[in-house]
Scaffold this active site. Structure first.
Site, mmCIF file in Angstrom:
data_model
loop_
_atom_site.group_PDB
_atom_site.id
_atom_site.type_symbol
_atom_site.label_atom_id
_atom_site.label_comp_id
_atom_site.label_asym_id
_atom_site.label_seq_id
_atom_site.Cartn_x
_atom_site.Cartn_y
_atom_site.Cartn_z
ATOM 1 C CB ALA A 132 -9.291 -3.761 -5.063
ATOM 2 C CB SER A 133 -9.034 0.836 -3.386
ATOM 3 O OG SER A 133 -7.470 0.755 -3.658
#
Length: 625
Positions: free
Chosen positions: A318-319
Site C-alpha cells: 500500500a502507501s
C-alpha cells in the site's frame, strides 16, 4: 565258498577303503585344528571383545539442551526436571505383561498401548525405545521401584522443554519434536528431541550439545549389574536473542486479538527487537504430546495460526511503497518530484478512473505534502513518469523483493513486477497502481521494517538477525544524497506530527518524536457514490482493507524502526499506527536513560522546534522549485 584269490582281493579293497577313510578323517582333523588355532590365536582379541559385548551394553546419555534467552537474559525456552520411561526390547522376558504393567501404572488407553507396541516393533531390539517422557516423580516412582521385576524397563532422570511465553514467542522460538528414523540415521538417538521450527531449528547445532554414553554390565536376564565406563554428555550452549520481551508484550497488547504482525529493528545493527505474529499457537502443546485432533484444528483454522506473518506472508505494501517511489524520483532526478501537482480526488485514464483515497482531493501539493497526507494522485503521476523498471530498480536497492537474511526458515521474498521474457511492456494503469503499493507488488512486514531502518540510518540496507550482539552486515548502501534523504525523512516526521498527517492522531502526546508512513491496502474494489466517497456498508472481515504503519523513532536520533501490519484492519492511521505508538512509548520508558544521554536534542515531548523549522524549510524548498 569264495576262492583264495577272491578273498585276497576283498582284503585289498577293504584295506584301500580303510586308508581312504583314514585320510578323510585326518584331513578333517587338520581342518578342525587349523580352525581352532585360527580362532584361538588370530581372532582372540576380536572374539574377546565380542564376548564382552555380549555381557555389556552401551546406553546413550542425552545432554541438557541449551536455553534460549532474550537480550536481558530472560528465559524464552528453558528446561524443567522430569523423568523418561524407555524399554529395551531384547531384554524383555514377556512384552505383553510388561506393557500391561506400564499401561496400568500410567493409565494408558488401549489405543496408546497399541501405538507403543507398534513403535517397539519398528525399532532396533538392542536400543532403548522411548515410551513416555515428561513424567513427574509421582508418576515415575512406582515403576522405578519395580524395575528389578521387569527386565528391559528403564526410568531415567531427564529434562523437558518449557516455553514460558507460549504463543507470544511461538513463531520465533519454534518447537521440538522427537527424532524420527531419518534423524536416527544422522546420529540422533531414540527419544532425543530435535528443533523443527523457529530458532530451535536454526540453532540446533548449538543448542543440542554432545551426547555421552555408559557402558553397563548386564546378566543373562538383561539386568544391569554395574557401570564399567561412562563418557559424560556435553550440555548444549545457551543462545541469547536480540528480542526484548517487554517490547514484544507491548506490541501484543496493543494489537489485541486482531490478526497481524509487528517487527521492530535496531536501525544501526539490524537486530530484531520484536517479531510478533498473531494469532499464534501454544508451542507447549508439543511438549505434553500434541494430538492429531489439535494439529488438524490448527491446520484447518481459517486464521492460520501456524503461519509466521512477520516473515512468511507477503501483502500489498500500500502507501508505504510511496516512500520508495519518492526516493526513486529523487535518485533519478525526475523533474516532477520537485514540482507541484493538483489533486482533485481522481484522474481519468482512458475509460477508467483512478481515485485518490480523499474523494474531494488534496488540492495543490508537493512531494512533502503528498507523503504527509498520502496523496494517491501525486504518486500516480510520479510512477507514470518513472516507469516500472526504475521503480523496480529502487525497490531492489532498498531491500524489497529479496529475503532479509533472518535466521528463520521459509522467509518469503515478496514481489515487485519487472521485465521478463514473457512480459516487457506494462500498461499505464498497472504502473500507476504499483506506485501506490497496489497491484501485484507484495512485501513482508520484516522487509517493510528493514526499509524503515534503511531510511532512518542513512541508506544502509542491513541483514536482519535474531542473535544479540551480532556483527552488523550491510547488504548495500543506497545511492541517495543526504539532502534528498532528509527531505523524505522530514515528510515522514510530518506524517506523525503535522496537522493533516495521516498518523498525527495516533502519535499526539507520544513520549518520543517519530517519523512514519501509513498504508491502507485494498483487498477488493470498494464501491463509491457519485461524489467518489466509499460506500460503508457491512463488509465481511475477509473483504476489509489491510492496515500498515512503518516508521522509526526518535526522529532526531533514530534508535528503532518498525512495521505494523493488521490484516483486514482498515485504515493504517487508525488500526496500525496506534500499535506503533504503544511500542514507541514502551521503548521510551524502558530506555529513558540511554536515550536521554544520546548526543541529540530533547527527544521527549512533542516534535522539537528545530525539526519543525527544518520541515517548513523543506516544504518551501520543494514549492519554490
Amino acid at each position: 565258498m569264495k576262492s583264495p584269490q577272491d578273498q585276497q582281493q576283498l582284503r585289498i579293497d577293504f584295506s584301500r577303503r580303510i586308508m581312504i577313510a583314514g585320510g578323510v578323517m585326518l584331513l578333517l582333523l587338520l581342518l578342525l585344528c587349523s580352525r581352532l588355532l585360527y580362532l584361538q590365536w588370530m581372532q582372540h582379541a576380536g572374539l574377546l571383545l565380542q564376548s564382552d559385548r555380549n555381557r555389556m551394553d552401551a546406553v546413550p546419555e542425552l545432554p541438557v539442551r541449551g536455553e534460549i534467552v532474550d537480550r536481558r537474559g530472560r528465559v524464552l525456552a528453558g528446561n524443567k526436571l522430569s523423568y523418561r520411561l524407555s524399554l529395551i526390547p531384547e531384554r524383555v522376558e514377556n512384552l505383553d505383561a510388561t506393557l500391561r504393567f506400564i499401561a496400568g501404572q500410567l493409565r494408558w488407553s488401549p489405543a496408546r498401548s497399541n501405538r507403543m507396541r507398534q513403535r517397539i516393533r519398528h525399532r532396533r531390539p538392542d536400543r532403548p525405545v522411548l515410551l513416555q517422557d515428561k513424567l513427574s516423580w509421582r508418576q515415575a516412582a512406582p515403576i522405578a521401584s519395580r524395575q528389578h521385576h521387569w527386565p528391559g524397563v528403564q526410568v531415567t532422570a531427564a529434562s523437558h522443554r518449557i516455553y514460558p511465553y507460549g504463543a507470544l514467542t511461538a513463531h520465533l522460538i519454534g518447537y521440538l519434536a522427537l527424532a524420527d528414523s531419518e534423524d536416527l540415521e544422522r546420529g540422533y538417538h531414540s527419544g532425543e528431541s530435535i528443533g523443527r521450527s523457529g530458532m530451535e531449528r536454526a540453532m540446533e547445532a548449538v543448542l543440542r550439545g554432545t551426547p555421552g554414553s555408559r557402558i553397563e554390565e548386564v546378566d543373562s536376564h538383561g539386568r544391569r549389574t554395574r557401570t564399567l565406563m561412562r563418557v559424560p554428555p556435553i550440555d548444549g550452549k545457551n543462545v541469547r536473542l536480540s528480542i526484548d520481551i517487554d517490547l514484544q508484550q507491548a506490541a501484543a497488547k496493543a494489537l489485541g486479538n486482531r490478526t497481524g504482525a509487528v517487527v521492530v529493528l535496531d536501525v544501526q545493527t539490524g537486530e530484531v527487537l520484536t517479531l510478533l505474529s498473531q494469532p499464534g499457537f501454544d508451542n507447549n502443546r508439543f511438549i505434553t504430546g500434541l494430538s492429531a485432533k489439535q494439529w488438524q484444528q490448527w491446520v484447518n483454522d481459517p486464521s492460520n495460526p501456524l503461519l509466521n506473518r512477520a516473515i512468511q506472508a507477503a501483502y500489498p505494501p500500500a502507501s508505504t511503497l510511496k516512500l520508495v517511489v519518492a526516493l526513486s524520483g529523487l535518485e533519478h532526478h525526475n523533474p516532477f518530484v520537485r514540482s507541484t501537482d493538483l489533486c482533485e480526488g481522481h484522474i481519468q485514464l482512458a475509460d477508467r478512473e483512478l481515485r485518490c483515497w480523499k474523494s474531494h482531493g488534496h488540492g495543490r501539493i508537493n512531494l512533502t505534502t503528498a507523503i504527509t497526507r498520502s496523496c494517491d494522485v501525486f504518486f500516480y503521476h510520479l510512477g507514470d513518469r518513472l516507469g516500472m523498471e526504475k521503480m523496480r530498480e529502487s525497490a531492489l536497492e532498498w531491500g524489497l523483493a529479496a529475503p532479509t537474511g533472518i535466521e528463520l526458515s521459509a522467509e518469503a521474498r515478496g514481489h515487485f513486477p519487472g521485465s521478463s521474457p514473457r512480459r516487457r511492456h506494462w500498461y499505464q494503469g498497472e504502473t500507476m497502481i504499483t506506485a501506490i503499493g497496489q497491484g501485484s507488488v507484495t512485501a513482508t512486514p520484516i522487509q517493510i521494517a528493514r526499509l524503515a531502518a534503511a531510511i532512518a540510518n542513512g541508506g544502509k540496507v542491513l541483514t536482519t538477525t535474531l542473535l544479540a550482539d551480532a556483527t552488523p552486515h550491510v547488504v548495500r548502501q543506497a545511492e541517495i544524497s543526504k539532502s534528498d534523504l532528509r527531505l523524505v525523512q522530514y515528510a515522514m516526521h510530518l506524517t506523525t506530527s503535522a496537522l493533516h498527517g495521516t498518523a498525527r492522531a495516533a502519535f499526539a502526546g507520544a513520549l518520543l518524536s517519530a517519523a512514519g508512513k501509513t498504508g491502507t491496502a485494498e483487498v477488493i474494489h470498494t464501491q463509491r457514490d457519485k461524489e467518489g466517497k466509499k460506500i460503508h456498508r457491512h463488509v465481511k472481515r475477509q473483504q476489509r482493507d489491510h492496515a500498515w504503519f512503518m516508521g522509526y523513532a526518535p526522529f532526531e536520533h533514530p534508535r528503532i524502526a518498525m512495521a505494523v501490519f493488521v490484516e483486514h484492519g482498515g485504515h493504517g492511521g487508525h488500526a496500525a499506527a496506534p500499535v506503533a505508538r504503544a511500542i514507541v512509548d514502551t521503548f521510551a520508558r524502558k530506555y529513558h536513560d540511554s536515550i536521554a544521554n544520546s548526543p541529540s536534542v530533547d527527544f521527549f515531548a512533542r516534535p522539537s522546534v528545530t525539526a519543525m523549522t527544518a520541515s517548513r524549510e523543506v516544504i518551501h524548498h520543494v514549492t519554490d522549485n
